[in-house]
Motif scaffolding. Structure first.
Motif, short mmCIF file in Angstrom:
data_model
loop_
_atom_site.label_atom_id
_atom_site.label_comp_id
_atom_site.label_asym_id
_atom_site.label_seq_id
_atom_site.Cartn_x
_atom_site.Cartn_y
_atom_site.Cartn_z
N ARG A 51 0.87 -1.16 0.20
CA ARG A 51 0.07 0.11 0.04
C ARG A 51 0.87 1.05 -0.16
N ASP A 52 2.10 1.24 0.10
CA ASP A 52 2.86 2.23 -0.15
C ASP A 52 3.55 2.37 -1.34
N ASP A 53 3.43 1.49 -2.28
CA ASP A 53 4.15 1.76 -3.52
C ASP A 53 3.46 2.81 -4.46
N ASP A 54 4.16 3.23 -5.29
CA ASP A 54 4.01 4.00 -6.49
C ASP A 54 4.34 3.17 -7.81
N VAL A 55 3.32 3.07 -8.71
CA VAL A 55 3.39 1.95 -9.71
C VAL A 55 3.06 2.72 -10.91
N VAL A 73 -2.36 -0.44 -3.56
CA VAL A 73 -1.18 0.55 -3.73
C VAL A 73 -1.39 2.05 -3.45
N ARG A 74 -0.30 2.98 -3.23
CA ARG A 74 -0.63 4.11 -3.03
C ARG A 74 -1.06 4.95 -4.21
N HIS A 75 -0.44 4.76 -5.36
CA HIS A 75 -0.71 5.52 -6.56
C HIS A 75 -0.48 4.58 -7.79
N ILE A 76 -1.09 4.87 -8.80
CA ILE A 76 -0.75 4.03 -10.03
C ILE A 76 -1.12 4.94 -11.09
N THR A 77 0.03 5.02 -12.11
CA THR A 77 -0.09 5.82 -13.32
C THR A 77 -0.09 4.74 -14.40
N ALA A 114 11.70 8.51 -16.65
CA ALA A 114 12.91 7.90 -16.11
C ALA A 114 13.57 8.74 -14.91
N ASN A 115 12.85 9.01 -13.91
CA ASN A 115 12.95 9.73 -12.93
C ASN A 115 13.36 8.91 -11.52
N GLY A 116 13.27 7.65 -11.52
CA GLY A 116 13.52 6.88 -10.42
C GLY A 116 12.51 6.90 -9.25
N ALA A 117 11.33 7.28 -9.84
CA ALA A 117 9.98 7.61 -8.55
C ALA A 117 9.31 6.49 -8.35
N TYR A 118 9.42 5.22 -9.09
CA TYR A 118 8.39 4.24 -9.01
C TYR A 118 8.99 2.90 -8.33
N ASP A 119 8.14 2.13 -7.38
CA ASP A 119 8.45 0.96 -6.78
C ASP A 119 8.34 -0.28 -7.50
N THR A 120 7.55 -0.13 -8.47
CA THR A 120 7.03 -1.23 -9.46
C THR A 120 6.61 -0.52 -10.73
N VAL A 121 6.95 -1.30 -12.02
CA VAL A 121 6.73 -1.05 -13.10
C VAL A 121 6.11 -2.25 -13.73
N MET A 122 5.00 -2.33 -14.06
CA MET A 122 4.14 -3.25 -14.96
C MET A 122 4.21 -2.99 -16.24
N ALA A 123 4.50 -4.08 -17.05
CA ALA A 123 4.46 -4.38 -18.50
C ALA A 123 3.74 -5.44 -19.05
N HIS A 124 2.46 -5.52 -19.18
CA HIS A 124 1.77 -6.61 -19.57
C HIS A 124 1.34 -6.60 -20.95
N ASN A 125 1.72 -7.62 -21.62
CA ASN A 125 1.32 -7.74 -23.24
C ASN A 125 1.78 -6.24 -24.09
N ILE A 126 3.02 -6.04 -23.75
CA ILE A 126 3.76 -4.79 -24.23
C ILE A 126 4.89 -5.04 -24.79
N LEU A 127 5.86 -5.78 -24.09
CA LEU A 127 7.22 -5.89 -24.49
C LEU A 127 7.57 -6.28 -26.06
N HIS A 128 6.50 -6.99 -26.51
CA HIS A 128 6.81 -7.53 -28.09
C HIS A 128 6.32 -6.56 -28.82
N LEU A 149 10.85 -3.28 -8.86
CA LEU A 149 10.47 -4.59 -9.63
C LEU A 149 9.92 -4.09 -10.67
N LEU A 150 10.28 -4.84 -11.97
CA LEU A 150 9.58 -5.08 -12.95
C LEU A 150 8.72 -6.45 -13.15
#
Length: 222
Positions: A51-55, A73-77, A114-128, A149-150
């Motif tokens: 609950r403290d994560d910025d995602v 989470v705390r916030h998700i963009t 690219a500011n080192g501000a996130y605890d987690t980056v989610m990348a679902h069905n996008i890297l391809h 985390l990625l």
């Protein structure tokens, strides 16, 4: 340039945006192909969130996954290259969605994150779907705090039936029914993640229908 990479350009970005803008409403109406597998991925992702994560979620589409994770989470963009996808996500948000979510139009490797501000980056069905896999993974690393985390789930066409790569996809692209796609294996994806400053901590397969070539990967920024 590595295998599984293509040169990015404004023209490619505009082309991708036009494709997904055109597909957005149809995509929003389409049922999830493997509901049980999707729910399992949501469940596993939440095990790594606090609950403290910025995602940050890149390639968020119409926002469904971001909205499901928001209470944990705390916030998700959520970001997507398609303005129509983001419009649909914001429509969902306006219908009583949580206050700790925002949706923005941006490419997967947008330098503003690219500011080192996130605890987690989610990348679902996008890297391809990105033009340059290594560039995107490097940008994801830059977006994360130390130890961040990625979490990614990615169709690896290199592990699928060759007919998909050499027959089906070219035919669909010829009639405007598919975007440009990178064809790499799960092993190549893990290697790319490793050489861009991550340690892979988990590789799982959540599909419940036949052979699953979409690894769910959790990797930590070193």
């Amino acid at each position: 340039m590595t295998a599984g990479s293509r040169q990015s350009s404004p023209a490619r970005q505009r082309s991708d945006a036009r494709f997904w803008n055109r597909m957005a409403r149809k995509y929003a109406r389409s049922p999830i192909e493997d509901e049980a597998g999707y729910e399992r991925s949501l469940e596993r992702t939440r095990e790594f969130l606090t609950r403290d994560d910025d995602v940050l979620e890149i390639g968020c589409g119409t926002g469904s996954t971001a909205l499901r994770h928001a209470p944990h989470v705390r916030h998700i963009t959520g970001t997507d290259i398609s303005s129509e996808m983001i419009a649909i996500a914001n429509e969902k948000l306006a219908e009583g969605g949580p206050a700790n979510v925002d949706f923005l139009v941006a490419t997967a490797d947008d330098p503003s994150f690219a500011n080192g501000a996130y605890d987690t980056v989610m990348a679902h069905n996008i890297l391809h779907l990105v033009p340059d896999l290594d560039a995107t993974l490097s940008r994801i690393r830059d977006a994360l705090r130390p130890g961040g985390l990625l979490i990614a789930k990615t169709p690896c066409l290199g592990d699928m039936n060759p007919a998909i790569r050499w027959v089906m996809l070219p035919a669909m692209r010829a009639v405007g029914k598919a975007p440009p796609v990178l064809c790499f294996s799960g092993r190549a994806l893990r290697e790319a993640i490793g050489r861009n400053g991550f340690v892979v901590e988990a590789v799982e397969f959540h599909g419940t229908r036949g052979r699953d070539a979409r690894p769910f990967i959790v990797a930590r920024k070193t």
